[in-house]
Scaffold this motif. Structure first.
Motif, mmCIF file in Angstrom:
data_model
loop_
_atom_site.group_PDB
_atom_site.id
_atom_site.type_symbol
_atom_site.label_atom_id
_atom_site.label_comp_id
_atom_site.label_asym_id
_atom_site.label_seq_id
_atom_site.Cartn_x
_atom_site.Cartn_y
_atom_site.Cartn_z
ATOM 1 N N GLU A 179 0.819 -1.212 0.000
ATOM 2 C CA GLU A 179 0.000 0.000 0.000
ATOM 3 C C GLU A 179 0.854 1.263 0.000
ATOM 4 O O GLU A 179 0.390 2.328 -0.402
ATOM 5 C CB GLU A 179 -0.925 0.003 1.219
ATOM 6 N N LEU A 180 2.091 1.143 0.444
ATOM 7 C CA LEU A 180 2.956 2.318 0.492
ATOM 8 C C LEU A 180 3.137 2.946 -0.877
ATOM 9 O O LEU A 180 3.226 4.164 -1.008
ATOM 10 C CB LEU A 180 4.316 1.936 1.076
ATOM 11 N N ASP A 234 14.974 12.811 2.777
ATOM 12 C CA ASP A 234 14.166 14.017 2.588
ATOM 13 C C ASP A 234 13.159 13.831 1.462
ATOM 14 O O ASP A 234 11.987 14.222 1.578
ATOM 15 C CB ASP A 234 15.064 15.217 2.290
ATOM 16 N N ILE A 235 13.604 13.249 0.358
ATOM 17 C CA ILE A 235 12.723 13.025 -0.792
ATOM 18 C C ILE A 235 11.578 12.106 -0.422
ATOM 19 O O ILE A 235 10.434 12.285 -0.874
ATOM 20 C CB ILE A 235 13.539 12.446 -1.966
ATOM 21 N N PRO A 247 7.319 8.163 -1.817
ATOM 22 C CA PRO A 247 7.829 6.895 -1.260
ATOM 23 C C PRO A 247 8.920 6.326 -2.166
ATOM 24 O O PRO A 247 8.865 6.460 -3.389
ATOM 25 C CB PRO A 247 6.601 5.989 -1.237
ATOM 26 N N LEU A 248 9.909 5.676 -1.556
ATOM 27 C CA LEU A 248 11.045 5.151 -2.305
ATOM 28 C C LEU A 248 11.193 3.662 -2.068
ATOM 29 O O LEU A 248 10.990 3.166 -0.953
ATOM 30 C CB LEU A 248 12.329 5.860 -1.878
ATOM 31 N N VAL A 249 11.575 2.963 -3.129
ATOM 32 C CA VAL A 249 11.914 1.542 -3.064
ATOM 33 C C VAL A 249 13.394 1.427 -3.385
ATOM 34 O O VAL A 249 13.839 1.843 -4.459
ATOM 35 C CB VAL A 249 11.076 0.715 -4.057
ATOM 36 N N ARG A 288 9.438 4.424 7.356
ATOM 37 C CA ARG A 288 8.577 3.505 6.602
ATOM 38 C C ARG A 288 8.366 3.981 5.168
ATOM 39 O O ARG A 288 7.843 3.238 4.339
ATOM 40 C CB ARG A 288 7.241 3.319 7.305
ATOM 41 N N ARG A 289 8.784 5.198 4.866
ATOM 42 C CA ARG A 289 8.619 5.742 3.512
ATOM 43 C C ARG A 289 9.701 5.244 2.557
ATOM 44 O O ARG A 289 9.646 5.520 1.367
ATOM 45 C CB ARG A 289 8.650 7.275 3.561
#
Length: 386
Positions: A208-209, A242-243, A248-250, A273-274
């Motif tokens: 869901e992120l 920061d981004i 959200p980043l993988v 968690r982002r």
């Protein structure tokens, strides 16, 4: 006396050593097998990248045949690894008597097997020739330059590569512009790519992120210039943190990068968690993650090409690139490893100011066919005059 010297058509020995080689070799092997009459082939894996699970997964994803021979070289310094590949590859050449040795890309295995073949009078075919960053601090650049100098047939991915080779004194009749076999693999496997939600779910992360309207960014990072110095790596990870507040980043984490993060005690910068940290992924998982990303941050050469083919904005964390066409015609922008520049360029993309790009010439999924057609007509002529 070798089969080449006797004028016989021995096998085309195809060499892979590291992960990027697999994506380049898969379409070539399929084209070789499909051509009638077929050219005999022998697939040699040097074992330069030696994670058995990842190797097996990549071969399965790419529908590559298992190697006929695995040299199982493993890791080591550049000198040790190159020397060990040469030592183990030479008996293969002596026993199998190839008509040529076909190498791809720019890893240590590429140069090592080239040197063995040249010293034994065996023609060398280099796929992805002529790419230049003009940064000799990169080991890959040294491998590229030296391989091209002694190769007999050089297949290029973009027209500017021929200019690079001409400046280095390489005759134009050795060079043939065919397009990009990496894109052959991408186009062939795009329908099979794994959905990002499935990839995250399989890794125990929350799908869901990345399901929100902002999408997500994908990160790959492994070059020594970015991950081997604590100040540089901390600046990059700080920018990513920061981004992630906006996007959200993988983060598909390379073993070298993981080791540096642990050694420099930088995990707190990723403690949000982002940012979803994944282990190294298979080809189909990475293809799905790339194809569906809002943007990609990378220091990989191949990812620059793949994002251009996919039309996905790419920020390359380097000061130079050996693939200038991805900047000139594609979706790639060089940002270096300065945190402020990374933040600024990501913000521009999220504000709608990203490159649209276009598909470069002959990045059409048929590069391997052109290579094999040319090889089939060129090689017998070389044998006839040997």
């Amino acid at each position: 006396m070798s089969a080449y010297r006797r004028g016989e058509l021995g096998p085309v020995v195809c060499v892979v050593g590291a992960r990027p080689n697999f994506m380049k070799m898969a379409p070539i092997l399929r084209a070789l097998a499909a051509r009638q009459p077929t050219l005999p082939t022998l697939l040699v894996h040097t074992g330069q990248h030696y994670d058995r699970d990842m190797n097996d997964r990549l071969f399965e994803d790419l529908r590559l045949p298992l190697p006929d021979i695995n040299l199982e070289v493993g890791s080591g310094s550049h000198a040790v690894q190159t020397a060990e590949v040469m030592r183990r590859f030479e008996p293969v050449v002596d026993e199998r008597q190839p008509s040529c040795v076909l190498v791809v890309g720019d890893v240590n295995s590429t140069l090592a097997c080239t040197l063995v073949a040249v010293k034994k009078g065996i023609p060398v075919v280099h796929v992805e020739a002529g790419l230049r960053s003009y940064d000799r601090s990169m080991p890959e650049e040294v491998n590229r330059v030296l391989t091209d100098q002694v190769a007999d047939r050089l297949y290029t991915t973009e027209r500017s590569a021929a200019d690079n080779l001409a400046r280095e004194g390489i005759a134009a009749d050795r060079v043939h512009f065919v397009g990009n076999v990496m894109i052959d693999s991408l186009l062939d496997n795009r329908p099979l790519a794994r959905a990002p939600a499935a990839t995250l779910g399989a890794a125990g992360a929350d799908p869901e992120l990345i399901a929100g309207p902002a999408g997500y960014g994908l990160i790959t990072l492994h070059r020594p210039s970015n991950v081997d110095k604590v100040a540089v790596l901390a600046a990059i990870l700080g920018a990513l943190r920061d981004i992630s507040a906006t996007l959200p980043l993988v983060f598909a984490l390379h073993p070298r990068t993981r080791k540096s993060i642990e050694g420099f005690a930088l995990w707190p910068l990723l403690d949000t968690r982002r940012i979803v940290v994944l282990p190294p992924q298979g080809y189909l998982e990475m293809l799905g993650l790339m194809a569906n990303a809002r943007l990609v941050l990378t220091d990989s050469g191949g990812v620059q090409e793949e994002t251009t083919a996919l039309g996905v904005p790419c920020l390359t964390l380097r000061e130079n690139t050996e693939r200038p066409i991805t900047v000139e015609q594609g979706t790639n922008t060089l940002v270096g490893n300065d945190g402020a520049a990374i933040r600024r360029e990501v913000a521009a993309i999220l504000a709608g100011r990203s490159k649209s790009g276009c598909l470069p010439e002959r990045w059409d999924g048929r590069a391997a066919e052109r290579i094999v057609d040319d090889l089939a007509s060129w090689l017998p002529g070389r044998l006839a005059v040997a």
